[in-house]
Enzyme design. Structure first.
Site, mmCIF file in Angstrom:
data_model
loop_
_atom_site.group_PDB
_atom_site.id
_atom_site.type_symbol
_atom_site.label_atom_id
_atom_site.label_comp_id
_atom_site.label_asym_id
_atom_site.label_seq_id
_atom_site.Cartn_x
_atom_site.Cartn_y
_atom_site.Cartn_z
ATOM 1 C CB CYS A 2 -0.912 0.014 1.212
ATOM 2 S SG CYS A 2 -2.075 -1.347 1.253
ATOM 3 N NE ARG A 27 4.497 1.349 -0.990
ATOM 4 C CZ ARG A 27 5.237 1.289 0.107
ATOM 5 N NH1 ARG A 27 6.480 1.728 0.086
ATOM 6 N NH2 ARG A 27 4.750 0.809 1.225
ATOM 7 C CD1 TRP A 75 -1.604 -7.223 -2.267
ATOM 8 C CD2 TRP A 75 -1.008 -6.148 -4.110
ATOM 9 N NE1 TRP A 75 -1.246 -8.167 -3.188
ATOM 10 C CE2 TRP A 75 -0.866 -7.534 -4.331
ATOM 11 C CE3 TRP A 75 -0.695 -5.271 -5.144
ATOM 12 C CZ2 TRP A 75 -0.418 -8.066 -5.546
ATOM 13 C CZ3 TRP A 75 -0.244 -5.793 -6.344
ATOM 14 C CH2 TRP A 75 -0.109 -7.181 -6.545
ATOM 15 C CG ASN A 101 0.720 -0.159 4.464
ATOM 16 O OD1 ASN A 101 0.297 -1.285 4.264
ATOM 17 N ND2 ASN A 101 1.944 0.220 4.134
ATOM 18 N N GLY A 102 -1.335 -1.951 6.673
ATOM 19 C CA GLY A 102 -1.028 -2.899 7.729
ATOM 20 C C GLY A 102 -2.150 -3.899 7.919
ATOM 21 C CD GLU A 487 20.074 -16.659 4.453
ATOM 22 O OE1 GLU A 487 20.040 -15.466 4.110
ATOM 23 O OE2 GLU A 487 20.481 -17.567 3.691
ATOM 24 C CE LYS A 491 21.539 -12.853 3.471
ATOM 25 N NZ LYS A 491 21.994 -13.984 2.671
ATOM 26 C CD GLU A 494 25.425 -14.050 0.830
ATOM 27 O OE1 GLU A 494 25.079 -14.412 -0.307
ATOM 28 O OE2 GLU A 494 24.618 -13.594 1.661
ATOM 29 C CG HIS A 510 28.445 -37.011 14.698
ATOM 30 N ND1 HIS A 510 28.703 -38.358 14.803
ATOM 31 C CD2 HIS A 510 27.272 -36.810 15.349
ATOM 32 C CE1 HIS A 510 27.724 -38.953 15.466
ATOM 33 N NE2 HIS A 510 26.846 -38.025 15.809
ATOM 34 C CE LYS A 609 19.366 -9.124 -5.019
ATOM 35 N NZ LYS A 609 19.396 -9.326 -3.561
#
Length: 614
Positions: A2, A27, A75, A101-102, A487, A491, A494, A510, A609
Site C-alpha cells: 500500500c 509497490r 493491495w 497500511n497494515g 542462512e 550472511k 557474504e 560428529h 545479485k
C-alpha cells in the site's frame, strides 16, 4: 504494498496526492482512492479498482478540489479488490476519513463491538474499524487527537494510519504502530506532506521526519508536532534527503541492505495481501492454478534453488511435509540436473529464485518440465524466465532488493511456501478447517512479531563491536531452525568475509566440537519449541569446552541467560513461522559486524545479485 500520501497547503491537494501515488506505483496495488476536504465543508471521496489511470479518469470526469487531502493505493488483505473495499474509508456519519497500511489483527473483535453499538459497516476491510472507532470517540466529545490516540491503543498489529476530520479542516493526524509500514513527514514552505515512502514527496521537499514505532504526528499547513501515544511531545530528527535517486531511495538508512532488512515486516504484509483470508481462514493463490485433482495427484515435491533460496527451501520442506503431508526433497539447482532425478507426472518441482534468471535453477526447472513434472516457481522479478515457463507461480511481494545479499526475498519466500503448504493441505484433504483457520490466524501476527525484532537493534551493534574481530563463527540450529543457522552463516560470510559454518546442532559431536574454543563464537538458535531442551544441551556442551555462546531465545526465557554468554531475545512465535522471525537478528548481527569491519555490504566482493552463468 500500500501507498499513502497526504497533503495540506496552498496547492490543490488532489493533484499533489495523485502525483505522489503515481510515484509509489512500483509497490503494487489493486485499487486506489483520494479524499479531500472541500470548500463546502464536505469530505469527498473518489475510489476505483485497477490502475491509477482508472482513478485519474474518474477525477477528470468528476473533479475534486481542496487544500487538504489523503490518498491510497491498496493491495487487498481483508476483502476482495473492489470499489467498496478501496481506501479512503469514511465513518458512518461522514465526519472522519482514514487511509491505512497494515493488518489490524483484532479487527473482528473490534468490529463486533462496534456493530453491537449500531455501527453499520460499508466494507469488508479491517481498516474500517479504525475510522468508525475514531468517529465514535469524536461524537462522544473527545478532542480529535485524543480520539485517534485512544483508537490506536486498541489496535493489535503493525499499522500505519492517516486520519482527516470534517471538524478539523486545518490538520491531518498520522501514526505508525510497529515496524511495518513507514510514515514520513515532508516539511515544505507553508505546506506539509505525508507519505509511506520518500519518492512520493521528494519533488516538493528534502526535509523529512520519519516516525518511529508507536509515534504519531499532527500536521498543519505551517507546523507539525510529533508525540507518543500518550500525547507526550517528542523531538524528532529532521533528515535532509539528497536529490539524487540512489540517496533518496536509501532514505534514512546507510545501506540498501540495512533498508531492506528493516522493510521485511512491510514485505510480509504485502506477501499476505489478497492471499491470506483471515476472516474465513482460507488461502488464495490464483497464479498457482491449483485444483483438488492436481494437488491430490502430486505425490512428491522437489524444491530446486541456489544460495539463500536453497536454505529457504530447506525450511520449506518442513512446511510442506508437516502441513500438506507431501514428501519433499530440496536440491541445489546446480546439482539437480546432473544426478538423473526420478521424475514422473506425479512429481512437482518448485523453483525458488529472487531474480527468476538464475542459470542453474532455470536449467533444473526446464529439465524437470521436459520429464513431465508440474513446474511451480516462487520468484520476485515479474516477467522473468522462471515465471514465464512455470505452470503455476507465486510472485513474491518483496519489492526491489538492491543489496546483493538477499534478506527480504528470503523471508517472503518462507511465507510464500507456508501459504502454498496451507493451500495444498486443504486441497489434499489433510487439513481440517479448524487447523487451517489457526494456521492462517497465526500469519496475522507475523509482521508485528518480525517488526519487534528491530527494537533491539542497538544491542546487535554492541554485539558487533564485541565480535567483529573474530575469524570464525559456528551457527547451530535444530529442526526447522537448522536452515536458519545455515542462512545466518551465509550472511556473515557474504558481507563480512568472516569464515562461518551452519550446522545441525545434533551433529556437533560428529566433528565441529573439535573446533570449539574461546576464539570461535557459537550462535545457537534456541527459541522455545519441541527441540528446545536438545539445543540447550548443545549450548552446555559448548560452554564446557570454553566456547562463547550467543543464543537467539524466546522472550521471557530467563533460564537461557544462565547458559549463554549473550542472549538475543525474539518474541514468541508459532513454531512453523519462527524461522521468519529468528533469521532477522542474524541478518542484523551480520550487517553490523560487516560495517564495523569496513566491508561494502551492498556489493560484497566477488558476488553478483543474479548468477546467470554456470
Amino acid at each position: 504494498m500500500c501507498g499513502i500520501v497526504g497533503y495540506i497547503g496552498a496547492r490543490q491537494a488532489p493533484q499533489v496526492v495523485l502525483q505522489g501515488l503515481k510515484r509509489l506505483e512500483y509497490r503494487g496495488y489493486d485499487s486506489a482512492g483520494v479524499a479531500t476536504l472541500a470548500h463546502n465543508g464536505e469530505i469527498t471521496i473518489r475510489r476505483n479498482v485497477g490502475k491509477l489511470a482508472n482513478l485519474e479518469a474518474m477525477l477528470a470526469d468528476s473533479p475534486l478540489t481542496g487544500h487538504i487531502g489523503i490518498g491510497h493505493t491498496r493491495w487487498a488483505t481483508h476483502g476482495a479488490p473492489s470499489q467498496r473495499n478501496a481506501h479512503p474509508h469514511l465513518g458512518m456519519n461522514g465526519r472522519v476519513v482514514v487511509v491505512h497500511n497494515g493488518i489490524v489483527e483484532n479487527f473482528l473483535v473490534l468490529r463486533e463491538e462496534l456493530e453491537v453499538e449500531g455501527v453499520q459497516f460499508q466494507s469488508e476491510t479491517d481498516t474500517e474499524v479504525i475510522v468508525q472507532m475514531v468517529e465514535r470517540y469524536v461524537e462522544a466529545g473527545l478532542e480529535f487527537g485524543t480520539a485517534v490516540r485512544r483508537t490506536l491503543k486498541q489496535l493489535h498489529g503493525a499499522n500505519a494510519v492517516v486520519v482527516m476530520s470534517l471538524d478539523h479542516p486545518d490538520r491531518l493526524i498520522c501514526a505508525r504502530l510497529g515496524n511495518a509500514g513507514g510514515i514520513t513527514l515532508g516539511i515544505g514552505q507553508e505546506e506539509m506532506f505525508i507519505a509511506s515512502d520518500i519518492p512520493a514527496i521528494l519533488e516538493y521537499t528534502r526535509q523529512m521526519v520519519f516516525l518511529e514505532n508507536r509515534q504519531m504526528a499532527q500536521i498543519s499547513q505551517r507546523d507539525y508536532q510529533v508525540m507518543d501515544l500518550d500525547g507526550n511531545p517528542l523531538t524528532a530528527e529532521v533528515h535532509n534527503i539528497a536529490w539524487d535517486p540512489v540517496s533518496a531511495a536509501k532514505g534514512e538508512y546507510k545501506h540498501f541492505m540495512q533498508k531492506e532488512i528493516f522493510e521485511q515486516p512491510q514485505a510480509i504484509i504485502d506477501t499476505l495481501r489478497g492471499r491470506a483470508d483471515f476472516e474465513n481462514g482460507r488461502v488464495s493463490l490464483p497464479e498457482m492454478n491449483l485444483t483438488p485433482e492436481l494437488a491430490q495427484r502430486i505425490q512428491k515435491l522437489f524444491i530446486v534453488a541456489c544460495g539463500t533460496s536453497y536454505y529457504s527451501g530447506l525450511a520449506g520442506k518442513f512446511l510442506f511435509e508437516h502441513i500438506a503431508r507431501l514428501p519433499t526433497e530440496v536440491e541445489y539447482g546446480s546439482e539437480f540436473r546432473y544426478y538423473n532425478p526420478i521424475i514422473t507426472e506425479d512429481t512437482a518441482v518448485l523453483s525458488i529464485t529472487q531474480s527468476g534468471e538464475t542459470a542453474d535453477t532455470l536449467a533444473a526447472s526446464e529439465q524437470a518440465q521436459a520429464a513431465g513434472a508440474t513446474l511451480w516457481s516462487i520468484v520476485n522479478a515479474f516477467g522473468s524466465q522462471s515465471m514465464r515457463i512455470a505452470d503455476g507461480c507465486i510472485p513474491m511481494q518483496a519489492g526491489p532488493e538492491i543489496g546483493v545479499a538477499s534478506t527480504k526475498a528470503f523471508t517472503t519466500s518462507l511465507v510464500d511456501q507456508y501459504l502454498l503448504a496451507c493451500a495444498l493441505g486443504e486441497l489434499r484433504g489433510v487439513l481440517s478447517p479448524a487447523r487451517l483457520r489457526q494456521l492462517i490466524a497465526d500469519l496475522a501476527q507475523l509482521p508485528d512479531l518480525a517488526g519487534r525484532v528491530f527494537d533491539e537493534d542497538a544491542y546487535y551493534q554492541e554485539l558487533a563491536a564485541h565480535f567483529f574481530k573474530a575469524q570464525n563463527f559456528l551457527f547451530l540450529g535444530r529442526g526447522i531452525n537448522y536452515p536458519i543457522a545455515l542462512e545466518g552463516a551465509l550472511k556473515l560470510k557474504e558481507i563480512s568475509y568472516i569464515h562461518a559454518e551452519g550446522y545441525p546442532a545434533g551433529e556437533m559431536k560428529h566433528g565441529p566440537i573439535a573446533l570449539i574454543d574461546e576464539t570461535m563464537p557459537v550462535v545457537a538458535i534456541a527459541t522455545k519449541d519441541s527441540l528446545y531442551e536438545k539445543i540447550v544441551s548443545q549450548i552446555q556442551q559448548t560452554k564446557a569446552r570454553g566456547g562463547v555462546v550467543i543464543a537467539v531465545a524466546t522472550e521471557g526465557d530467563e533460564a537461557i541467560a544462565r547458559e549463554a554468554d549473550h542472549v538475543i531475545y525474539v518474541p514468541k512465535t508459532p513454531p512453523l513461522l519462527a524461522p521468519v522471525v529468528n533469521v532477522i537478528p542474524l541478518q542484523l548481527l551480520s550487517y553490523h559486524i560487516a560495517v564495523r569491519r569496513g566491508a561494502d555490504v551492498d556489493q560484497p566482493r566477488n558476488l553478483a545479485k543474479s548468477v546467470t552463468v554456470e
